[in-house]
Design a protein around this motif. Structure first.
Motif, short mmCIF file in Angstrom:
data_model
loop_
_atom_site.label_atom_id
_atom_site.label_comp_id
_atom_site.label_asym_id
_atom_site.label_seq_id
_atom_site.Cartn_x
_atom_site.Cartn_y
_atom_site.Cartn_z
N ILE A 33 10.55 4.46 -0.75
CA ILE A 33 9.49 4.07 0.17
C ILE A 33 9.97 4.22 1.61
O ILE A 33 11.17 4.08 1.90
CB ILE A 33 9.06 2.61 -0.11
CG1 ILE A 33 7.78 2.26 0.64
CG2 ILE A 33 10.18 1.63 0.19
CD1 ILE A 33 7.16 0.93 0.21
N ASN A 44 11.42 8.54 -5.74
CA ASN A 44 10.21 8.04 -5.11
C ASN A 44 10.49 6.84 -4.19
O ASN A 44 9.89 5.78 -4.32
CB ASN A 44 9.18 7.64 -6.18
CG ASN A 44 7.79 7.46 -5.61
OD1 ASN A 44 7.45 8.04 -4.57
ND2 ASN A 44 6.96 6.65 -6.26
N GLN A 98 -1.20 -4.20 -9.69
CA GLN A 98 0.18 -3.83 -10.00
C GLN A 98 0.53 -4.06 -11.47
O GLN A 98 1.43 -3.42 -12.01
CB GLN A 98 1.14 -4.61 -9.10
CG GLN A 98 1.08 -4.24 -7.63
CD GLN A 98 1.44 -2.79 -7.37
OE1 GLN A 98 2.33 -2.22 -8.00
NE2 GLN A 98 0.74 -2.17 -6.43
N TYR A 103 3.77 -0.17 -6.21
CA TYR A 103 3.47 1.25 -6.08
C TYR A 103 2.03 1.39 -5.58
O TYR A 103 1.12 0.73 -6.08
CB TYR A 103 3.62 1.97 -7.42
CG TYR A 103 5.06 2.12 -7.85
CD1 TYR A 103 5.81 3.22 -7.45
CD2 TYR A 103 5.68 1.17 -8.65
CE1 TYR A 103 7.13 3.37 -7.83
CE2 TYR A 103 7.00 1.30 -9.04
CZ TYR A 103 7.72 2.40 -8.64
OH TYR A 103 9.03 2.54 -9.01
N TYR A 129 4.61 5.74 0.40
CA TYR A 129 5.42 6.58 -0.48
C TYR A 129 5.10 8.03 -0.13
O TYR A 129 4.00 8.51 -0.42
CB TYR A 129 5.10 6.29 -1.95
CG TYR A 129 5.63 4.97 -2.43
CD1 TYR A 129 6.95 4.85 -2.86
CD2 TYR A 129 4.83 3.84 -2.45
CE1 TYR A 129 7.45 3.63 -3.31
CE2 TYR A 129 5.31 2.62 -2.89
CZ TYR A 129 6.63 2.52 -3.32
OH TYR A 129 7.12 1.31 -3.75
#
Length: 386
Positions: A274, A272, A185, A385, A112
């Motif tokens: 990837i 955001n 996560q 994330y 990211y």
């Protein structure tokens, strides 16, 4: 002044922790008992004159790709000490670590980015743009639920894994999480609340419930494997919006909300996203299958950091699998850069997305047709994330 990049060693803990502290902790020291490199991770450090001035953590993952799994390094917490910036440390970390990743049998890397233009220099490109949806409470659709809703206890996390894996199979780039990654996560030591839909489970929502009035309620993860699970999930999220302004969650590009429930005042955007980067081109092709016929093409890939990826590679495929062999440059039918190759290989934006860019040169149209047959458009998504 040269920069040395190498894998993390136990004796690097103080220097590695100092980078983490100064870049990500506002200078707060790292706890002596904190596990800086979890069991499913590896670290890299950058040194100048024997002093660690940069570092990142890599997460060992397995990503979905056209009904198979490819080993992926999720790059996280890239950092350079303030006094060592503008000296090429970040560039060295990105460029020189790739060799170690390839030698460790990673096929793909993902991250990211803070700024995509920096990572493009090293072959990374955006693939599979996830949609961020924010729906005001007043505009939230009324949908009839048809499945039972159950609140899971933290120790029941394994119950949602089959549902997640069935959802992940529909996309390229989804991480098939191991136990440690599931825990991280889902909130780690302060886990999210999990609500499931159906028995057996057809969908679920992971959420950290907000007790403050008149603020947005973020949804950490929304997964569904049927239309009725999606409808029940939306209905459940609406129940969370008593005394809230809105709800926010992510969906893949083919998610149902924008197609079925969009209204003015609802925000659907990209936030955001990837980036991915193929590390090993021939390995990325081996293991692919074409269920509908056979074909071949010759591909040449420009890769400054890993020039051995260039080939050219003759790719022959059928329903049994794919073979890849190096051939003479005169046989090349497709020529493109590693970033464009990554986008084509990942399925979204795919070959159509790079077809009219300067990064793709088609010398033989039949070769492009064959490549599209082996690697068709397929939605990309990652819900992790890091």
């Amino acid at each position: 002044m040269s920069v040395l990049v190498r894998p993390y060693q136990p004796q690097d803990r103080i220097g590695f922790g100092h980078v983490r502290s100064m870049v990500y902790r506002n200078g707060a020291p790292v706890s002596p008992d904190e596990n800086l490199i979890p069991i499913d991770c590896m670290g890299f450090v950058a040194e100048i004159d024997g002093r660690i001035v940069g570092a990142f953590t890599g997460i060992d993952m397995w990503s979905t790709h056209h009904h198979r799994l490819v080993r992926t390094m999720g790059i996280a917490s890239v950092g350079v000490l303030q006094e060592a910036r503008s000296q090429g440390v970040g560039k060295a970390l990105m460029a020189e670590s790739m060799r170690s990743l390839k030698e460790s049998n990673f096929v793909l890397a993902s991250l990211y980015p803070f700024r995509g233009s920096f990572y493009r220099k090293f072959g990374y490109e955006y693939c599979g743009l996830r949609r961020r949806i924010t729906c005001p409470a007043a505009d939230f659709p009324s949908v009839e639920p048809t499945l039972p809703v159950r609140a899971l206890k933290p120790h029941e996390l394994d119950l949602v894994r089959p549902c997640y894996e069935a959802f992940a199979e529909r996309y390229n780039g989804m991480n098939l999480r191991n136990e440690q990654q599931w825990v991280r996560q889902m909130g780690g030591e302060t886990p999210f609340s999990l609500f499931t839909f159906g028995d057996p489970i057809e969908g679920y929502v992971a959420v950290r419930l907000q007790s403050t009035f008149w603020e947005d309620q973020p949804i950490r993860e929304f997964v569904w494997t049927s239309s009725r699970a999606y409808a029940t999930g939306l209905s459940f999220v609406k129940t969370l919006l008593v005394n809230k302004t809105s709800a926010t969650w992510d969906e893949p590009g083919d998610g149902l909300f924008a197609a079925r429930h969009f209204e003015r005042g609802i925000s659907v955007g990209i936030e955001n996203p990837i980036m991915y980067r193929v590390i090993d081109v021939p390995s990325s092709l081996r293991g692919l299958r074409c269920e509908h016929g056979e074909g071949e093409f010759v591909l040449e890939v420009a890769d400054t950091q890993l020039p051995e990826n260039a080939g050219p590679w003759r790719v022959r495929f059928n329903s049994d699998g794919t073979t890849v062999e190096a051939v003479e440059a005169s046989q090349t039918g497709i020529r493109l850069g590693i970033g464009a190759y990554t986008q084509a290989w990942m399925g979204e934006p795919g070959w159509e997305g790079v077809r009219f860019t300067d990064d793709l040169e088609v010398l033989a149209p039949a070769h492009l047709d064959a490549a599209r047959k082996l690697m068709p458009f397929r939605r990309g998504l990652c819900l992790d994330y890091f």
